[in-house]
Design a protein around this motif. Structure first.
Motif, PDB file in Angstrom:
ATOM      1  N   ARG A 158       0.702  -1.033  -0.103  1.00 36.67           N
ATOM      2  CA  ARG A 158      -0.235  -0.078  -0.143  1.00 36.67           C
ATOM      3  C   ARG A 158       0.664   1.154   0.038  1.00 36.67           C
ATOM      4  N   GLY A 159       0.396   2.259  -1.520  1.00 37.80           N
ATOM      5  CA  GLY A 159       1.885   3.498  -0.722  1.00 37.80           C
ATOM      6  C   GLY A 159       2.751   3.392  -1.490  1.00 37.80           C
ATOM      7  N   THR A 160       3.079   1.871  -2.512  1.00 40.52           N
ATOM      8  CA  THR A 160       3.918   1.808  -3.720  1.00 40.52           C
ATOM      9  C   THR A 160       3.654   3.083  -4.626  1.00 40.52           C
ATOM     10  N   TRP A 161       2.598   2.916  -5.247  1.00 43.93           N
ATOM     11  CA  TRP A 161       2.475   3.996  -6.213  1.00 43.93           C
ATOM     12  C   TRP A 161       3.470   5.568  -6.326  1.00 43.93           C
ATOM     13  N   ARG A 162       2.794   5.333  -4.559  1.00 51.36           N
ATOM     14  CA  ARG A 162       4.116   7.353  -4.694  1.00 51.36           C
ATOM     15  C   ARG A 162       6.157   7.266  -4.835  1.00 51.36           C
ATOM     16  N   ILE A 163       6.291   5.478  -4.803  1.00 53.73           N
ATOM     17  CA  ILE A 163       7.784   5.395  -5.425  1.00 53.73           C
ATOM     18  C   ILE A 163       7.521   5.639  -6.680  1.00 53.73           C
ATOM     19  N   VAL A 164       6.661   5.224  -7.444  1.00 54.75           N
ATOM     20  CA  VAL A 164       6.705   4.591  -8.457  1.00 54.75           C
ATOM     21  C   VAL A 164       6.974   6.105  -8.709  1.00 54.75           C
ATOM     22  N   MET A 165       6.040   7.184  -8.526  1.00 48.38           N
ATOM     23  CA  MET A 165       5.051   8.189  -9.528  1.00 48.38           C
ATOM     24  C   MET A 165       6.903   8.809  -8.892  1.00 48.38           C
ATOM     25  N   ALA A 166       7.930   9.522  -8.116  1.00 43.81           N
ATOM     26  CA  ALA A 166       8.709   9.682  -7.192  1.00 43.81           C
ATOM     27  C   ALA A 166       9.715   9.493  -8.760  1.00 43.81           C
ATOM     28  N   ARG A 167       9.618   7.929  -8.920  1.00 43.09           N
ATOM     29  CA  ARG A 167      10.884   7.335 -10.200  1.00 43.09           C
ATOM     30  C   ARG A 167      10.060   8.018 -11.644  1.00 43.09           C
ATOM     31  N   GLU A 168       9.594   8.081 -12.280  1.00 43.72           N
ATOM     32  CA  GLU A 168       8.714   8.092 -13.480  1.00 43.72           C
ATOM     33  C   GLU A 168       8.923  10.041 -13.003  1.00 43.72           C
ATOM     34  N   VAL A 169       8.793  11.194 -12.292  1.00 42.26           N
ATOM     35  CA  VAL A 169       9.160  12.398 -12.386  1.00 42.26           C
ATOM     36  C   VAL A 169      10.444  12.479 -11.993  1.00 42.26           C
ATOM     37  N   LEU A 188       0.131  -4.760 -10.551  1.00 37.31           N
ATOM     38  CA  LEU A 188      -0.030  -3.365 -11.829  1.00 37.31           C
ATOM     39  C   LEU A 188      -0.483  -2.801 -11.323  1.00 37.31           C
ATOM     40  N   ARG A 189      -1.640  -2.171 -10.455  1.00 35.42           N
ATOM     41  CA  ARG A 189      -2.765  -1.399 -10.409  1.00 35.42           C
ATOM     42  C   ARG A 189      -2.104  -0.188  -9.845  1.00 35.42           C
ATOM     43  N   GLN A 190      -1.236   0.045  -8.896  1.00 38.81           N
ATOM     44  CA  GLN A 190      -0.274   1.034  -8.421  1.00 38.81           C
ATOM     45  C   GLN A 190       0.244   0.899  -9.170  1.00 38.81           C
ATOM     46  N   LEU A 191       1.158   0.543  -9.934  1.00 38.55           N
ATOM     47  CA  LEU A 191       2.500   0.743 -10.651  1.00 38.55           C
ATOM     48  C   LEU A 191       1.762   1.820 -11.879  1.00 38.55           C
ATOM     49  N   LEU A 192       0.500   1.060 -12.456  1.00 40.12           N
ATOM     50  CA  LEU A 192      -0.336   2.527 -13.461  1.00 40.12           C
ATOM     51  C   LEU A 192      -0.989   3.623 -12.592  1.00 40.12           C
ATOM     52  N   TYR A 225      -4.358  -2.421 -18.896  1.00 42.27           N
ATOM     53  CA  TYR A 225      -2.641  -2.752 -18.845  1.00 42.27           C
ATOM     54  C   TYR A 225      -2.914  -3.436 -18.007  1.00 42.27           C
ATOM     55  N   ARG A 226      -3.665  -3.966 -16.907  1.00 44.87           N
ATOM     56  CA  ARG A 226      -3.192  -5.126 -15.998  1.00 44.87           C
ATOM     57  C   ARG A 226      -2.799  -6.567 -17.277  1.00 44.87           C
ATOM     58  N   GLY A 227      -4.458  -6.043 -18.077  1.00 48.67           N
ATOM     59  CA  GLY A 227      -4.685  -7.529 -19.200  1.00 48.67           C
ATOM     60  C   GLY A 227      -2.703  -7.644 -20.032  1.00 48.67           C
ATOM     61  N   ALA A 228      -2.696  -6.373 -20.540  1.00 48.22           N
ATOM     62  CA  ALA A 228      -1.624  -6.511 -21.644  1.00 48.22           C
ATOM     63  C   ALA A 228      -0.509  -5.828 -21.245  1.00 48.22           C
ATOM     64  N   LEU A 229       0.099  -5.564 -20.202  1.00 48.26           N
ATOM     65  CA  LEU A 229       1.492  -5.476 -19.629  1.00 48.26           C
ATOM     66  C   LEU A 229       2.355  -7.069 -19.858  1.00 48.26           C
ATOM     67  N   LEU A 230       2.079  -8.103 -18.763  1.00 47.24           N
ATOM     68  CA  LEU A 230       2.709  -8.781 -19.157  1.00 47.24           C
ATOM     69  C   LEU A 230       2.871  -9.885 -20.597  1.00 47.24           C
ATOM     70  N   GLN A 231       1.161  -9.496 -21.332  1.00 48.11           N
ATOM     71  CA  GLN A 231       1.269 -10.150 -22.977  1.00 48.11           C
ATOM     72  C   GLN A 231       2.766 -10.189 -23.960  1.00 48.11           C
ATOM     73  N   THR A 232       3.416 -10.604 -23.850  1.00 44.25           N
ATOM     74  CA  THR A 232       4.665 -11.271 -24.617  1.00 44.25           C
ATOM     75  C   THR A 232       4.107 -11.720 -26.548  1.00 44.25           C
ATOM     76  N   GLY A 233       5.098 -10.917 -26.968  1.00 42.44           N
ATOM     77  CA  GLY A 233       4.694 -12.124 -28.291  1.00 42.44           C
ATOM     78  C   GLY A 233       4.068 -10.988 -30.000  1.00 42.44           C
ATOM     79  N   GLY A 234       3.972 -10.383 -29.666  1.00 41.01           N
ATOM     80  CA  GLY A 234       3.435  -9.208 -30.691  1.00 41.01           C
ATOM     81  C   GLY A 234       2.204  -8.805 -30.022  1.00 41.01           C
ATOM     82  N   ARG A 235       1.314  -7.046 -31.020  1.00 42.32           N
ATOM     83  CA  ARG A 235       0.851  -6.520 -30.391  1.00 42.32           C
ATOM     84  C   ARG A 235      -0.231  -6.816 -30.051  1.00 42.32           C
TER      85      ARG A 235
END
Length: 414
Positions: free
Chosen positions: A23-34, A240-244, A393-403
């Protein structure tokens, strides 16, 4: 006899993060993104170039507004009427707040006047027509300057009226009594149409630069992490929700700060131009624009993040981000050229209202409650966009092999 002691049982290891630990890890992701976006060389160069362009445009406007045009008009020697006409014309720019200086050059005859034009000693030659009934003629080596022509037309008319009034035994004041005309408008101190068009163009450009630049960085960041498989490691520690959420908020902070810089530079630069008188109204409009942009970009950032997740490699981004790019370009072209009822409709349509409603505020066409209602509509759009994008986003992020398509991404997450 050897005795073997059984090892003590160990607790089963559980590396799955708990809800409380994440809980609250989105703050770390946000700071990194900034930090990542703010230190990106491409972003910094683009920001610097944009600031220079804004300042240069304002400098050009200030130069144009303060520029004084100088004209030399050849007049026949011993012709007080021609000299008086030029002197009258010279006083018109000063009375109207413009910038033009007119001086006379007396010439002995027509040949001397033509020589002055050919040699560049005079910009135009004012002389009587062959038939006095035809008035005056303004001759130039080529077509006389339009500003000079306009000024001398008024000067000649004023001088002719004065001469005719004297011949009739009266004065110009008596002849023109009651003929004055002033202008008024029902909308009070609203901004004139030319300034309004410039402001709408500037706001549309700010919207376009902010969304395209920051949106591309979001999509690029997502696909880079996906292509390098870094996201698979991150997903074990961050939901993934907090990552987004972290990516959306981090990118929104950068885009918001960028537009604040642009708006600040633009307002400061405009204070040195002839349009400085509209700065109070323009400042109010800019405040609304920043608010609308901050809310609207949350939804757009989520959509760009999904565009990055749908791609499996950087080369796929052109395809997955094309719908977003086309939509933003469409809003850009529509909003700065819209007017009337069409502009009113756009001011309630997400995301076009990011530009259209602040422009209506500037024009004085919007009631006090309209920006508030439009902002609530935009907030509802942003909320829906984020919720739908989170699933894709949750459905696509970990899918590989093409668009992937939006349909496929939503199906996987359900």
């Amino acid at each position: 006899m050897t005795t073997t002691t059984a090892p003590a049982p160990t607790e089963p290891r559980n590396d799955t993060p708990t809800v409380d630990s994440t809980r609250g890890t989105w703050r770390i992701v946000m700071a990194r993104e900034v930090v990542v976006q703010a230190l990106n060389k491409t972003f910094l160069v683009g920001l610097l170039v944009s600031v220079v362009i804004i300042a240069a445009l304002a400098g050009f406007m200030a130069w144009q507004g303060n520029k004084t045009d100088s004209f030399t008009v050849a007049v026949p020697a011993g012709s007080p009427a021609a000299t008086a006409a030029v002197e009258t014309a010279a006083g018109i720019p000063e009375a109207q707040g413009g910038g033009a200086e007119l001086t006379t050059l007396e010439v002995a005859d027509d040949d001397a006047a033509r020589a002055a034009l050919t040699d560049g000693d005079a910009d135009a030659w004012l002389h009587p027509a062959g038939d006095p009934a035809d008035g005056w003629v303004l001759t130039g080596e080529a077509d006389p300057d339009s500003t000079l022509t306009r000024l001398l037309t008024a000067g000649v008319a004023d001088q002719t009226l004065t001469a005719n009034a004297e011949a009739a035994g009266t004065t110009v004041a008596e002849l023109t009594a009651g003929g004055g005309l002033t202008t008024d408008r029902l909308d009070g101190d609203a901004v004139d149409s030319q300034t309004l068009f410039f402001a709408s163009f500037a706001l549309a450009l700010l919207f376009f630069i902010g969304v395209i630049g920051s949106g591309a960085m979001i999509a690029g960041s997502v696909v880079e992490e996906k292509q390098s498989r870094l996201v698979e490691i991150m997903a074990t520690a961050v939901p993934l929700r907090q990552l987004l959420v972290g990516k959306i908020l981090g990118s929104s902070v950068v885009a918001f700060a960028q537009n604040l810089v642009f708006a600040g530079v633009g307002l400061a630069a405009l204070s040195f131009t002839p349009t400085a008188s509209i700065l109070p109204a323009l400042s109010t409009s800019l405040v609304w624009f920043v608010l609308f942009f901050a809310v609207g970009f949350l939804g757009l950032a989520a959509l760009y993040a999904v565009a990055g997740a749908l791609a499996s490699r950087a080369e796929d981004l052109q395809h997955t981000t094309t719908p977003m790019t086309m939509g933003v370009m469409g809003i850009y072209f529509l909003t700065f050229s819209a007017s009337g009822t069409f502009e009113t409709v756009l001011s309630y349509v997400p995301v076009a209202n990011v530009v259209a409603m602040p422009v209506r505020v500037l024009s004085g066409d919007a009631a006090w409650w309209e920006p508030i209602l439009s902002l609530l509509i935009l907030a509802a759009f942003a909320a829906v966009a984020v919720l739908v994008s989170e699933r894709a986003y949750r459905g696509a992020l970990l899918q590989t092999g093409g668009r992937l398509s939006w349909k496929r991404a939503l199906a996987v997450s359900s």
